[in-house]
Design an enzyme around this catalytic site. Structure first.
Site, PDB file in Angstrom:
ATOM      1  CD  GLU A  12      -2.895  -1.345   2.238  1.00  0.00           C
ATOM      2  OE1 GLU A  12      -4.049  -1.751   2.076  1.00  0.00           O
ATOM      3  OE2 GLU A  12      -2.400  -1.169   3.377  1.00  0.00           O
ATOM      4  N   GLY A  78     -12.513  -4.417   1.465  1.00  0.00           N
ATOM      5  CA  GLY A  78     -13.567  -5.254   0.914  1.00  0.00           C
ATOM      6  C   GLY A  78     -14.815  -4.411   0.721  1.00  0.00           C
ATOM      7  CG  MET A 172      -8.762  -6.168   8.519  1.00  0.00           C
ATOM      8  SD  MET A 172      -7.777  -7.660   8.213  1.00  0.00           S
ATOM      9  CE  MET A 172      -7.485  -8.238   9.875  1.00  0.00           C
ATOM     10  CD  GLU A 173      -5.383  -2.362   8.295  1.00  0.00           C
ATOM     11  OE1 GLU A 173      -6.112  -1.915   7.377  1.00  0.00           O
ATOM     12  OE2 GLU A 173      -4.956  -3.531   8.306  1.00  0.00           O
ATOM     13  CG  ASP A 196     -11.695  -8.305  -0.720  1.00  0.00           C
ATOM     14  OD1 ASP A 196     -10.611  -7.764  -0.440  1.00  0.00           O
ATOM     15  OD2 ASP A 196     -12.643  -8.368   0.086  1.00  0.00           O
TER      16      ASP A 196
HETATM   17  N1  SAH Z   1      -2.967 -11.647   2.415  1.00  0.00           N
HETATM   18  C1  SAH Z   1      -2.430 -10.981   3.565  1.00  0.00           C
HETATM   19  C2  SAH Z   1      -3.498 -10.619   4.589  1.00  0.00           C
HETATM   20  C3  SAH Z   1      -4.396  -9.527   4.111  1.00  0.00           C
HETATM   21  S1  SAH Z   1      -5.493  -8.961   5.340  1.00  0.00           S
HETATM   22  C4  SAH Z   1      -1.372 -11.881   4.194  1.00  0.00           C
HETATM   23  O1  SAH Z   1      -1.471 -13.092   4.077  1.00  0.00           O
HETATM   24  O2  SAH Z   1      -0.459 -11.340   4.816  1.00  0.00           O
HETATM   25  C5  SAH Z   1      -6.396  -7.757   4.431  1.00  0.00           C
HETATM   26  C6  SAH Z   1      -5.850  -6.351   4.378  1.00  0.00           C
HETATM   27  O3  SAH Z   1      -6.528  -5.590   3.399  1.00  0.00           O
HETATM   28  C7  SAH Z   1      -6.065  -5.576   5.675  1.00  0.00           C
HETATM   29  O4  SAH Z   1      -5.023  -4.651   5.863  1.00  0.00           O
HETATM   30  C8  SAH Z   1      -7.426  -4.882   5.455  1.00  0.00           C
HETATM   31  O5  SAH Z   1      -7.426  -3.550   5.904  1.00  0.00           O
HETATM   32  C9  SAH Z   1      -7.672  -4.907   3.954  1.00  0.00           C
HETATM   33  N2  SAH Z   1      -8.829  -5.695   3.483  1.00  0.00           N
HETATM   34  C10 SAH Z   1      -9.107  -5.881   2.168  1.00  0.00           C
HETATM   35  N3  SAH Z   1     -10.167  -6.711   2.014  1.00  0.00           N
HETATM   36  C11 SAH Z   1     -10.590  -7.048   3.256  1.00  0.00           C
HETATM   37  C12 SAH Z   1     -11.615  -7.920   3.745  1.00  0.00           C
HETATM   38  N4  SAH Z   1     -12.418  -8.592   2.922  1.00  0.00           N
HETATM   39  N5  SAH Z   1     -11.753  -8.059   5.091  1.00  0.00           N
HETATM   40  C13 SAH Z   1     -10.942  -7.372   5.939  1.00  0.00           C
HETATM   41  N6  SAH Z   1      -9.932  -6.574   5.520  1.00  0.00           N
HETATM   42  C14 SAH Z   1      -9.734  -6.404   4.204  1.00  0.00           C
END
Ligand code: SAH
Length: 230
Positions: A12, A78, A172-173, A196
Site C-alpha cells: 500500500e 472489501g 482492518m485499520e 474484493d
Molecule cells: N494476504 C495478507 C493478509 C491480508 S489482510 C497476508 O497473508 O499477509 C487484508 C488487508 O486488506 C487488511 O489490511 C485490510 O485492511 C484490507 N482488506 C481488504 N479486504 C478485506 C476484507 N475482505 N476483510 C478485511 N480486511 C480487508
C-alpha cells in the site's frame, strides 16, 4: 506542512515511495518510518502491519514523534455496497469498529463507553478529495467504513456488518487510526480502493487485486498532497 501517509501493508505504500524516489528511513518502535519532501511538504510515510493494534501504534508515532499535522491513509478494502466494484475508490465519511461487542451490558454493537460508535473524518479533506476526483474524472464514493481484526470472507458476516453499521466497505485499520487522530485533534482522511467483495471469493480476489487497487489509492493520495495548503 508535515503530513503523515500510512498504509497497513508494504504493497500500500510502495507505489508512494516509488513515485517519490528519494527518501530517508528510520527504525522506531518495531517499524520503519520513511521521510521525504514532496510538493513543498514534509512527509512521514509508513505501513503499520495489519490490524487495529499496529495501525493505532503507527498513527500515534506519526503524530507524536514526527509531529504530523494531518494524516492520510491509503489502502484497500472489501466492498459491501453493491455500487462498489473492484478498483473503485471510497473515502470514509465515518468509521466504526464492527468487532467491538459489549452488548451483554446493553450497549449497541461497536460502542465503547466514553467514546462513540462512529468517528467522522475531516470535512475539508473530503471536500478537497471530491474536487480532485472531479478534476481527474474519476468516481469517488463516500460512505461508512467498518473496521475489525478479521479478514471478512463470508456473505453472512459482510451483510451483518452492512446492516448493523450501514457500512459500505470494510477493512482492518481505518477506525483505529480515526480513533487516534480524533483523540489527538489531528485531521485525517481514509481512502480505500476495493480489492474484493468480502464474500466467499475474497481471499482469491484480494491476492489478485491488492497491487492494482493499492496503486489506484496511492496515486489519489499523492494528488491530495499536491493540493494541500501550508
Ligand atoms: N494476504 C495478507 C493478509 C491480508 S489482510 C497476508 O497473508 O499477509 C487484508 C488487508 O486488506 C487488511 O489490511 C485490510 O485492511 C484490507 N482488506 C481488504 N479486504 C478485506 C476484507 N475482505 N476483510 C478485511 N480486511 C480487508
Amino acid at each position: 506542512m508535515k503530513i503523515a501517509i500510512m498504509g497497513a501493508m508494504r504493497e500500500e505504500i510502495e507505489p508512494i515511495l516509488n513515485t517519490l524516489g528519494e527518501y530517508t528511513s528510520e527504525e522506531y518502535a518495531g517499524n520503519v518510518f520513511y521521510r521525504a519532501e514532496y510538493a513543498g511538504h514534509e512527509l512521514v510515510i509508513a505501513y503499520s502491519k495489519i490490524g487495529k493494534v499496529f495501525s493505532a501504534m503507527t498513527a500515534s508515532v506519526m503524530l507524536e514523534r514526527y509531529g504530523a499535522k494531518v494524516l492520510l491513509f491509503s489502502g484497500v478494502a472489501g466492498g459491501i455496497s453493491k455500487d462498489l466494484k473492484i478498483g473503485d475508490l471510497i473515502m470514509a465519511s465515518k468509521l466504526c469498529q464492527h468487532d467491538v461487542d459489549i452488548t451483554a451490558f446493553g450497549h449497541p454493537d461497536g460502542f465503547i463507553p466514553e467514546s462513540s460508535v462512529m468517528i467522522g473524518s475531516d470535512d475539508d479533506l473530503r471536500s478537497l478529495a471530491s474536487e480532485i476526483a472531479v478534476d481527474m474524472g474519476i468516481d469517488l464514493y463516500e460512505g461508512i467504513i467498518a473496521t475489525g481484526d478479521q479478514f471478512v470472507a463470508s456473505s453472512e458476516r459482510k451483510s451483518w456488518i452492512g446492516k448493523t453499521f450501514h457500512a459500505d466497505a470494510l477493512e482492518m485499520e481505518g477506525a483505529s487510526v480515526a480513533c487516534v487522530c480524533h483523540n489527538f485533534g489531528v485531521p485525517f482522511f481514509v481512502l480505500r480502493a476495493i480489492s474484493d467483495t468480502a464474500d466467499g471469493s475474497a481471499d482469491v480476489d484480494f491476492d489478485t487485486f491488492l497491487q492494482s487497487s493499492a496503486q489506484v489509492s496511492a496515486k489519489f493520495i499523492l494528488e491530495m498532497v499536491k493540493r494541500l495548503g501550508d
